[in-house]
Design an enzyme around this catalytic site. Sequence first.
Site, PDB file in Angstrom:
ATOM      1  N   LYS A  54     -53.932 -34.789 -27.201  1.00  0.00           N
ATOM      2  CA  LYS A  54     -52.701 -34.882 -27.990  1.00  0.00           C
ATOM      3  C   LYS A  54     -51.746 -33.865 -28.020  1.00  0.00           C
ATOM      4  O   LYS A  54     -50.755 -34.050 -28.562  1.00  0.00           O
ATOM      5  CB  LYS A  54     -53.273 -35.085 -29.740  1.00  0.00           C
ATOM      6  CG  LYS A  54     -54.062 -36.307 -29.709  1.00  0.00           C
ATOM      7  CD  LYS A  54     -53.667 -37.128 -30.907  1.00  0.00           C
ATOM      8  CE  LYS A  54     -54.626 -38.451 -31.030  1.00  0.00           C
ATOM      9  NZ  LYS A  54     -56.061 -38.285 -30.900  1.00  0.00           N
ATOM     10  N   SER A  79     -56.285 -38.077 -38.327  1.00  0.00           N
ATOM     11  CA  SER A  79     -57.829 -37.665 -38.641  1.00  0.00           C
ATOM     12  C   SER A  79     -58.212 -36.230 -38.047  1.00  0.00           C
ATOM     13  O   SER A  79     -59.318 -35.957 -38.109  1.00  0.00           O
ATOM     14  CB  SER A  79     -58.618 -38.875 -38.224  1.00  0.00           C
ATOM     15  OG  SER A  79     -58.515 -38.788 -36.767  1.00  0.00           O
ATOM     16  N   GLU A 205     -63.761 -48.787 -27.211  1.00  0.00           N
ATOM     17  CA  GLU A 205     -63.604 -48.444 -28.763  1.00  0.00           C
ATOM     18  C   GLU A 205     -65.022 -48.307 -29.265  1.00  0.00           C
ATOM     19  O   GLU A 205     -66.034 -48.739 -28.460  1.00  0.00           O
ATOM     20  CB  GLU A 205     -63.073 -49.643 -29.332  1.00  0.00           C
ATOM     21  CG  GLU A 205     -61.715 -49.923 -29.433  1.00  0.00           C
ATOM     22  CD  GLU A 205     -61.190 -50.828 -30.211  1.00  0.00           C
ATOM     23  OE1 GLU A 205     -60.367 -50.749 -31.330  1.00  0.00           O
ATOM     24  OE2 GLU A 205     -61.673 -52.172 -30.134  1.00  0.00           O
ATOM     25  N   GLY A 209     -65.588 -49.995 -34.850  1.00  0.00           N
ATOM     26  CA  GLY A 209     -64.045 -50.097 -34.923  1.00  0.00           C
ATOM     27  C   GLY A 209     -63.506 -50.938 -33.701  1.00  0.00           C
ATOM     28  O   GLY A 209     -62.735 -50.416 -32.904  1.00  0.00           O
ATOM     29  N   ASP A 211     -61.240 -53.344 -33.675  1.00  0.00           N
ATOM     30  CA  ASP A 211     -59.948 -54.051 -33.848  1.00  0.00           C
ATOM     31  C   ASP A 211     -59.149 -54.114 -32.281  1.00  0.00           C
ATOM     32  O   ASP A 211     -58.550 -55.588 -32.257  1.00  0.00           O
ATOM     33  CB  ASP A 211     -59.063 -53.205 -34.692  1.00  0.00           C
ATOM     34  CG  ASP A 211     -59.094 -51.918 -34.358  1.00  0.00           C
ATOM     35  OD1 ASP A 211     -59.603 -50.893 -34.481  1.00  0.00           O
ATOM     36  OD2 ASP A 211     -57.929 -51.675 -33.914  1.00  0.00           O
ATOM     37  N   SER A 305     -61.244 -37.319 -23.386  1.00  0.00           N
ATOM     38  CA  SER A 305     -60.292 -37.133 -24.301  1.00  0.00           C
ATOM     39  C   SER A 305     -60.101 -35.857 -25.186  1.00  0.00           C
ATOM     40  O   SER A 305     -59.080 -35.326 -25.520  1.00  0.00           O
ATOM     41  CB  SER A 305     -59.846 -38.435 -25.094  1.00  0.00           C
ATOM     42  OG  SER A 305     -60.883 -38.797 -25.905  1.00  0.00           O
TER      43      SER A 305
HETATM   44  C1  LIG Z   1     -56.698 -39.538 -30.931  1.00  0.00           C
HETATM   45  C2  LIG Z   1     -57.805 -39.246 -29.861  1.00  0.00           C
HETATM   46  C3  LIG Z   1     -58.172 -40.507 -29.372  1.00  0.00           C
HETATM   47  C4  LIG Z   1     -57.754 -41.874 -29.405  1.00  0.00           C
HETATM   48  O1  LIG Z   1     -56.169 -41.903 -29.040  1.00  0.00           O
HETATM   49  P1  LIG Z   1     -55.061 -42.980 -29.383  1.00  0.00           P
HETATM   50  O2  LIG Z   1     -53.824 -42.697 -28.672  1.00  0.00           O
HETATM   51  O3  LIG Z   1     -55.036 -43.104 -30.854  1.00  0.00           O
HETATM   52  O4  LIG Z   1     -55.808 -44.385 -28.856  1.00  0.00           O
HETATM   53  C5  LIG Z   1     -59.282 -40.425 -28.629  1.00  0.00           C
HETATM   54  N1  LIG Z   1     -59.847 -39.347 -28.202  1.00  0.00           N
HETATM   55  C6  LIG Z   1     -59.826 -38.319 -28.926  1.00  0.00           C
HETATM   56  C7  LIG Z   1     -60.505 -37.082 -28.653  1.00  0.00           C
HETATM   57  C8  LIG Z   1     -58.781 -38.179 -29.818  1.00  0.00           C
HETATM   58  O5  LIG Z   1     -58.425 -36.999 -30.572  1.00  0.00           O
END
Ligand SMILES: *Cc1c(COP(=O)(O)O)cnc(C)c1O
Length: 323
Positions: A54, A79, A205, A209, A211, A305
């Site tokens: 992010k 979150s 997903e 969740g 969706d 991620s």
């Molecule tokens: C925010 C996040 C996601 C999902 O990312 P989106 O862009 O909302 O789909 C996945 N993994 C981690 C670790 C995140 O912080």
Amino acid sequence: MNASVTYDDIASAAERIAGAAHRTPVATSRLLDAACGNRMFLKCENLQRVGAFKFRGAYNAVSRLSAEQRAAGVITHSSGNHAQALALVCQILGVHATIVMPQDAPPQKLAATRDYGAEVVIYDPQVATREAISHELAEQHGYVLVPPYDHPHIIAGQGTAAKELIEDAGELDYLFVPCGGGGLLSGCAVAAKYLSPGCKVIGVEPAAGDDATRSFKTGVLCTVHNPDTIADGARTPYLGQVTFPLVQQYVDDMMTVSDDDLIRAMHFIWTRLKLVVEPTGVLGLAAVFNHRHPVEGKRVGVILSGGNADVVKAGEWFRKVEG
Ligand SMILES: *Cc1c(COP(=O)(O)O)cnc(C)c1O
């Protein structure tokens, strides 16, 4: 502003974040390849600044604001990982940040956000929506809203993760990407289809969740409310106005994995690869590791991620696997 995202936007985001974001390593492992039955290339965004991809989108978005917008300050709801990313980016760029967070957010994420110098506003997710609260504060104080996923500059920033992965690993047959609101997924899909046109992009997903999977399959935007899953970064209620069309255009398939799938993948990657990845971060890996999607013998990219795991809870989850 053009509300869609092209490869040029991702290339431009890559130039902008160079030197500020880490170019994270791509991990490979013969042990993991043997367990999965294919070649695996893991993009280690758990090793990104603030421990998640992010930082990429947040830096791209805030660095593109005008001088007046920067002076007004920014606000977001999140979150966790987007909050920390925006807080750190604002500390680096000298911008005031207000973060609206749910009271049940992981405590270490609340603390980290405050440590980066952001002002944190707590709300109760049972009685209010975070969107409503942040819009209200934005209007009162003139803050610029920097949303967690539904913005072209955020999406373009997130897409740089897949750009780097394919530059470093070479062309891929598949790319598995965690999906919450779809910012990471849509950005990575745009990058992958440009740099490795034959690559199939799969969004993953948590089952509770689902969706985005339902939205993808039906073509109609579906929602979930506060789903019960350990993947707290993917508890988002719906895909966005910008991300949904991009997911429909660039993503090949969407699927879900169970929380038990996440725990098995997490346990393997922590203990065997020594990589600390959070439950949301192993969504893509869990699909391949638990053989939920046939990819035998293929070159498979996975975005890990994030790595901001609650280690006490992880100990409890791992007891199920080792017990
Ligand atoms: C925010 C996040 C996601 C999902 O990312 P989106 O862009 O909302 O789909 C996945 N993994 C981690 C670790 C995140 O912080």
